[in-house]
Write an enzyme that holds these catalytic residues in place. Structure first.
Site, PDB file in Angstrom:
ATOM      1  N   GLU A   1       0.833  -1.216   0.000  1.00 47.81           N
ATOM      2  CA  GLU A   1       0.000   0.000   0.000  1.00 47.81           C
ATOM      3  C   GLU A   1       0.861   1.257   0.000  1.00 47.81           C
ATOM      4  OE1 GLU A   1      -2.982  -0.032  -0.822  1.00 47.81           O
ATOM      5  OE2 GLU A   1      -3.312  -2.182  -0.561  1.00 47.81           O
TER       6      GLU A   1
ATOM      7  N   HIS B   1       0.382  -2.001  -9.886  1.00 44.42           N
ATOM      8  CA  HIS B   1       0.625  -3.433  -9.748  1.00 44.42           C
ATOM      9  C   HIS B   1       1.669  -3.899 -10.747  1.00 44.42           C
ATOM     10  CE1 HIS B   1      -3.431  -4.024  -7.558  1.00 44.42           C
ATOM     11  NE2 HIS B   1      -2.475  -3.574  -6.770  1.00 44.42           N
TER      12      HIS B   1
HETATM   13 ZN   LIG Z   1      -2.482  -2.901  -4.784  1.00 40.24          ZN
END
Ligand SMILES: [Zn+2]
Ligand SMILES: [Zn+2]
Lengths: 467, 182
Positions: free
Chosen positions: B130, B139
């Protein structure tokens, strides 16, 4: 993240959904844009294509299904995911029928969303590859549809390919749905005329006078309603190929007109004085028995001989069942790409169903059945129930009409035909199966009017390609 | 170099050593000081009574007001988190922003059998993940990279605590070169 980022358009009337879903997809590496309603989403699509559209089902004004329908019209390869909190089987099925990729029930698991997006991404990569491939195959699209391992069909292709190199008139015979137009297009595509137009006219769909004007065109004022000069299909096909489908259906006046054009390569527009000269290659097709029509006086004999130069006979699908798996594979491959839906094949039961059905509508009916199955299927492997085939078996050899028993000749004819069909028209093989010699089999075939696939009757050497 | 602050905002007390472990991983992953932040306040209005879960958007907004005046802030809670369209999330961060939050609630799956160490490891990974988003990382498809998507706790267990070299390089790019998002 490597390479170009995939573009996703998120449409929802609720801002909180747009924001949270948009933010999530953004972190997942996608390039996200949001729209609050259908019309603004469509405007964005019109301006620039996107890979994926994620839309809410319930929105004021234009709902998700309407948006789906219109978006697919703008961009047919768009992958549309419908979000719904009110999912019923009905809305899900109608979304899929309208071409949705899939649907998500709100709220959904992060994994579900992630996996669906990855699947779409992988498929789009495949589609891009296929697009390149399809471009290369476009010219040959016709012969792609005519895939066959039946020897009879191979003979037809062989003849079609050599006829393609000439400008000879070609007559294609076959039941509806056997692929007569597809073959005509393939001949055009393989001919030196490929760069010019292929113009198709269905002679059965118009009244004689309309068809006449459609073919030859007319001058202004030639008849009531002729407000402007209209060029006909012969002119449109100049330098190319004119495909006259269902030519057996035209009336006597048009038969005469056509005969003249075929002889002189010149004609008048209706109401015109100028002789117009065209260079057009004619490919005609019919599902009627033209010889019978000639015998009964319904079709001009001289026109028949004009058309009957190179004759290609497309066997019905029931006589080349060995092609069904092959055709099904090709169709499903293409449907999978077109519908952006993973389709892996057919269950054993579904394939069995395809093989045991009689296919009165031939290849076209097969394609339609597969398309229907691809739409309704909920699994990548299509099931028998998805195909919606009528529950009707082929009549067995002991199914006498009206209770009367068939004659020995009728049974023998049917049996020989069945064996020939199972050997794909190979007479030597059929003779071995029947345990008779080839000469005997040939004489029986003549007796019963049976032909090898794609081959003309030996007893009738009058005309066609070797005349 | 601005620090990363770590703040426990759970209902119950934090498990002993849990935050310290996370703090060390954050400092190592982002090569900067990671410091505890504390206060008696808890985010107000984050609980959605209908879902019985806490809305991350409310927590993130609140963190910016109640939290430290500079640097990144990662809040850790024992409450189940959600964003409106998803059934749950392990955590959430402002992409390229200052605030991030993650929860132990869903990470505790199977911990009763495997022992508390498993939860500590999972939380450290999701915390780095995070905070990575807060640093602007998206990602990553590199196998084992902590920025990989984690479908379920199994996915969390499969990846490492580390940023891959690509993500690390991306972190070091001057912010102007990174695409700015919302
Ligand atoms: Zn994520
Ligand atoms: Zn990485």
């Amino acid at each position: 993240m490597s390479g170009e980022r995939i573009k996703i358009l998120v449409v929802d009337d609720e801002e909180i959904v747009r924001e949270s879903l948009g933010g999530w997809l953004e972190k997942d590496g996608y390039l996200v844009e949001v729209a609050a309603d259908g019309p603004s989403a469509l405007a964005r699509l019109q301006a620039e294509p996107r890979a994926v559209l994620v839309a809410d089902l319930k929105m004021p004004g234009m709902d998700g299904l309407q948006l789906l329908e219109q978006a697919k019209r703008i961009q047919p390869d768009l992958a549309v995911v419908i979000m719904t909190a009110y999912a019923t089987v009905d809305t899900a099925v109608s979304a899929m029928k309208l071409g949705a990729y899939d649907y998500l029930m709100k709220p959904f698991d992060p994994e579900e969303l992630s996996l669906m997006m990855q699947k779409i991404t992988a498929q789009q990569a495949l589609i891009r590859e296929n697009a390149v491939l399809r471009q290369a195959l476009k010219k040959d699209q016709g012969f792609r549809d005519l895939v066959s391992r039946s020897p009879g069909m191979q003979a037809v292709f062989e003849m079609a390919r050599s006829a393609a190199r000439t400008s000879s008139t070609v007559l294609i015979l076959g039941e509806s749905g056997t692929g007569k137009e597809v073959l005509a297009r393939a001949i055009h595509a393989e001919s030196p005329r490929a760069a010019k137009a292929f113009v198709a006219v269905s002679c059965a769909s118009l009244t004689e006078s309309l068809l006449e004007s459609e073919l030859f065109g007319h001058e202004r004022g030639a008849f009531t309603g002729a407000n402007a000069r209209h060029k006909g299909k012969f002119e449109a096909a100049h330098g190319g190929t004119l495909f006259l489908d269902e030519i057996g259906d035209i009336g006597p006046k048009l038969q005469l007109d056509l005969l003249r054009v075929l002889e002189e390569r010149k004609f008048h527009r209706i109401g015109g004085n100028d002789l117009i000269e065209v260079d057009v290659r004619i490919v005609a097709a019919t599902n009627r028995d033209l010889k019978k029509a000639v015998a009964s006086g319904a079709f001009r004999e001289d026109l028949f001989y004009r058309l009957d130069v190179v004759v290609l006979s497309l066997p019905p699908l029931r006589q080349r069942k060995e092609d069904i798996p092959l055709l099904a594979e090709r169709f499903l491959e293409r449907l999978s790409v077109e519908m952006m839906k993973p389709i892996e094949g057919l269950s054993a039961e579904a394939m069995e169903g395809l093989l045991s059905y009689a296919w009165p509508g031939n290849v076209r009916e097969l394609r339609n059945a597969l398309e229907r199955a691809a739409v309704v299927a909920r699994t990548p492997v299509l099931q028998l129930s998805d195909l919606g085939l009528p529950a009707r078996a082929e009549p067995g050899p002991a199914a006498p009409a009206g209770g009367a028993l068939p004659s020995l000749d009728a049974v023998e004819r049917r049996h020989i035909a069945a064996v020939l069909s199972s050997t794909g028209g190979n007479v030597s093989q059929a003779a071995r199966v029947l345990d008779i010699d080839r000469v005997t089999l040939y004489s029986r075939m003549r007796k019963y009017g049976l032909k090898r696939d794609g081959e003309e009757d030996d007893t009738d050497p009058g005309h066609h390609q070797h005349s | 170099m601005e620090p990363i602050f770590l703040w426990w905002i759970g209902e119950g007390p934090a498990q002993a050593g849990l935050l310290e472990h996370v703090r060390l991983h954050l400092a190592a992953a982002f090569q900067r000081p990671a410091l505890p932040w504390d206060g008696p306040e808890r985010p107000a209005g984050a609980l959605d009574p209908r879902r019985g879960q806490h809305a991350t958007s409310v927590i993130l907004t609140w963190l910016l007001q109640a939290g430290p005046p500079a640097g990144k802030v990662l809040a850790v809670t024992d409450q189940d988190l959600f964003i409106p369209i998803l059934t749950y999330v392990f955590g959430e961060a402002q992409l390229g922003g200052r605030a991030a939050v993650c929860s132990t609630a869903r990470l505790a799956e199977g911990v009763a059998l495997a022992g508390p160490r498993l939860l500590v490891e999972r939380l450290a990974k999701e915390a780095v993940h995070e905070v990575g988003h807060a640093f602007g990382l998206r990602h990553c498809d590199t196998l084992g990279c902590v920025m990989g998507r984690s479908p379920g706790v199994a996915g969390v267990d499969q990846k490492s605590h580390q940023l891959c070299t690509t993500c690390r390089r991306r972190l070091e790019e001057p912010p102007a070169r990174r695409p700015h998002v919302r």
